[in-house]
Design a protein around this motif. Structure first.
Motif, PDB file in Angstrom:
ATOM      1  N   ARG A   1      14.887   3.985  -3.933  1.00 30.74           N
ATOM      2  CA  ARG A   1      15.764   4.431  -2.843  1.00 30.74           C
ATOM      3  C   ARG A   1      15.164   5.637  -2.129  1.00 30.74           C
ATOM      4  O   ARG A   1      15.269   5.763  -0.903  1.00 30.74           O
ATOM      5  CB  ARG A   1      17.145   4.768  -3.409  1.00 30.74           C
ATOM      6  N   ILE A   2      14.533   6.535  -2.894  1.00 30.83           N
ATOM      7  CA  ILE A   2      13.848   7.668  -2.274  1.00 30.83           C
ATOM      8  C   ILE A   2      12.718   7.175  -1.374  1.00 30.83           C
ATOM      9  O   ILE A   2      12.523   7.670  -0.258  1.00 30.83           O
ATOM     10  CB  ILE A   2      13.317   8.623  -3.360  1.00 30.83           C
ATOM     11  N   TYR A   3      11.958   6.208  -1.894  1.00 31.76           N
ATOM     12  CA  TYR A   3      10.877   5.624  -1.107  1.00 31.76           C
ATOM     13  C   TYR A   3      11.403   4.997   0.184  1.00 31.76           C
ATOM     14  O   TYR A   3      10.846   5.209   1.271  1.00 31.76           O
ATOM     15  CB  TYR A   3      10.156   4.575  -1.953  1.00 31.76           C
ATOM     16  N   ARG A   4      12.502   4.256   0.079  1.00 31.09           N
ATOM     17  CA  ARG A   4      13.008   3.479   1.220  1.00 31.09           C
ATOM     18  C   ARG A   4      13.764   4.327   2.233  1.00 31.09           C
ATOM     19  O   ARG A   4      13.624   4.108   3.440  1.00 31.09           O
ATOM     20  CB  ARG A   4      13.914   2.362   0.692  1.00 31.09           C
ATOM     21  N   LEU A   5      14.539   5.318   1.763  1.00 33.71           N
ATOM     22  CA  LEU A   5      15.431   6.049   2.654  1.00 33.71           C
ATOM     23  C   LEU A   5      14.966   7.459   2.983  1.00 33.71           C
ATOM     24  O   LEU A   5      15.458   8.054   3.953  1.00 33.71           O
ATOM     25  CB  LEU A   5      16.846   6.112   2.039  1.00 33.71           C
TER      26      LEU A   5
ATOM     27  N   ASN B   1       0.814  -1.210   0.000  1.00 31.86           N
ATOM     28  CA  ASN B   1       0.000   0.000   0.000  1.00 31.86           C
ATOM     29  C   ASN B   1       0.849   1.262   0.000  1.00 31.86           C
ATOM     30  O   ASN B   1       0.493   2.258  -0.638  1.00 31.86           O
ATOM     31  CB  ASN B   1      -0.943  -0.003   1.206  1.00 31.86           C
ATOM     32  N   SER B   2       1.965   1.233   0.710  1.00 29.51           N
ATOM     33  CA  SER B   2       2.839   2.413   0.715  1.00 29.51           C
ATOM     34  C   SER B   2       3.509   2.603  -0.635  1.00 29.51           C
ATOM     35  O   SER B   2       3.687   3.740  -1.090  1.00 29.51           O
ATOM     36  CB  SER B   2       3.897   2.282   1.821  1.00 29.51           C
ATOM     37  N   LEU B   3       3.882   1.505  -1.302  1.00 28.20           N
ATOM     38  CA  LEU B   3       4.453   1.616  -2.645  1.00 28.20           C
ATOM     39  C   LEU B   3       3.449   2.223  -3.618  1.00 28.20           C
ATOM     40  O   LEU B   3       3.785   3.100  -4.424  1.00 28.20           O
ATOM     41  CB  LEU B   3       4.893   0.242  -3.139  1.00 28.20           C
ATOM     42  N   CYS B   4       2.218   1.756  -3.551  1.00 28.20           N
ATOM     43  CA  CYS B   4       1.177   2.282  -4.425  1.00 28.20           C
ATOM     44  C   CYS B   4       0.937   3.763  -4.152  1.00 28.20           C
ATOM     45  O   CYS B   4       0.862   4.575  -5.092  1.00 28.20           O
ATOM     46  CB  CYS B   4      -0.105   1.479  -4.234  1.00 28.20           C
ATOM     47  N   ALA B   5       0.845   4.122  -2.883  1.00 29.06           N
ATOM     48  CA  ALA B   5       0.624   5.523  -2.521  1.00 29.06           C
ATOM     49  C   ALA B   5       1.806   6.387  -2.921  1.00 29.06           C
ATOM     50  O   ALA B   5       1.636   7.544  -3.354  1.00 29.06           O
ATOM     51  CB  ALA B   5       0.372   5.634  -1.020  1.00 29.06           C
TER      52      ALA B   5
END
Length: 295
Positions: A201-205, A96-100
């Motif tokens: 990487r932006i999403y993760r970090l 869900n966070s990836l989709c958002a």
């Protein structure tokens, strides 16, 4: 000046008193359940006409809890629900966070239409989708290792994944993450891209470490329906060793009903939910206040 301070103090005290009153009223069912789980049936009904129904007095023991594990495989039900709920929460947060993130931060053509379609699914009750969903999951391939060979069969009924995978993607979780991501400055993305970071990487970090309150809220809102699921497991799970805790409630109403045992079992399956909420209540409130009410 003193009169103003006094009126403010009285107003604050009155507000606090009202909050305490509502908290006490809301806690009555939980207190009654916990106290009744320690009493035999005769005493439960005998105390119903007085305040003793909410007090741990009289013939108090843990016999009802011991009887619960003798009457139903409660330990197995608890393990199943903990496992199913934990996997659903972890995968739900990731998906869900990836989709958002894609809908909020990336420039994708037609993302408004996609986001609107996702939100539109919130108005469809699960009961209307249950029967078609049963048919679909029964058509999916099932992969199983048998020694060193991979066997492929048809249908997910009576498995763990049928209790998990249909509930990973959640429209409200996507909405909550989307609203929270919108409050994070996009200049952080641009700075990260200058440093050579890709979108993942932006999403993760960058984004996810700042979305802690939203993640805590999604964890709670994903855990609750997974833990409280009753209708869906009743439809798709036949094996006793795969059943979750909510299915176990019907065991107590098949022959002789012991309300002390019912209260003990209800206490066992309520405690994890209360503990989870207490652990994440601050983040839950912060997330709802900062993103959940935004348009």
């Amino acid at each position: 000046m003193k009169e103003t301070l006094t009126s403010k103090s009285l107003s604050g005290a009155g507000t606090m008193l009202v909050r305490i009153l509502f908290a006490v009223v809301a806690a009555f069912p939980l207190v009654f359940m916990l106290v009744s789980s320690l009493k035999p049936d005769q005493q439960i009904f005998g105390d119903m006409s007085s305040v003793a129904a909410f007090l741990p007095i009289g013939n108090i023991s843990f016999d009802n809890y011991a009887a619960v594990f003798d009457r139903v495989p409660a330990a197995r039900f608890l393990i199943n629900s903990i496992g199913v709920s934990a996997v659903t929460v972890v995968l739900g947060i990731f998906i869900n966070s990836l989709c958002a993130f894609a809908l909020s931060r990336m420039q994708v053509r037609g993302k408004r239409i996609v986001f609107t379609a996702i939100l539109a699914t919130l108005i469809v009750p699960f009961q209307t989708l249950a029967l078609p969903l049963v048919w679909w999951v029964n058509q999916l391939p099932f992969f199983e290792l048998n020694g060193f060979s991979l066997e492929i069969s048809k249908g997910w009924l009576d498995t763990y994944q049928v209790q998990i995978i249909p509930f990973i993607a959640n429209a409200f979780s996507i909405y909550l993450y989307h609203q929270y991501f919108e409050s994070i400055p996009k200049e952080l993305d641009e700075a990260a891209r200058i440093d050579g970071a890709g979108w993942f990487r932006i999403y993760r970090l960058v984004v996810m470490p700042l979305a802690g309150p939203a993640t805590a809220t999604v964890a709670i809102l994903t855990f609750l329906p997974a833990w409280n699921s009753y209708l869906w497991p009743l439809m798709v799970v036949q094996s006793e060793e795969l059943r979750p805790v909510m299915i176990g409630i019907q065991y107590f109403f098949q022959l002789n009903v012991s309300w002390g045992e019912v209260m003990a079992y209800a206490s066992l399956i309520t405690v994890p939910v209360v503990v989870l909420f207490i652990a994440f209540q601050r983040s839950f409130i912060n997330s709802i206040a900062s993103s959940g009410v935004k348009g």
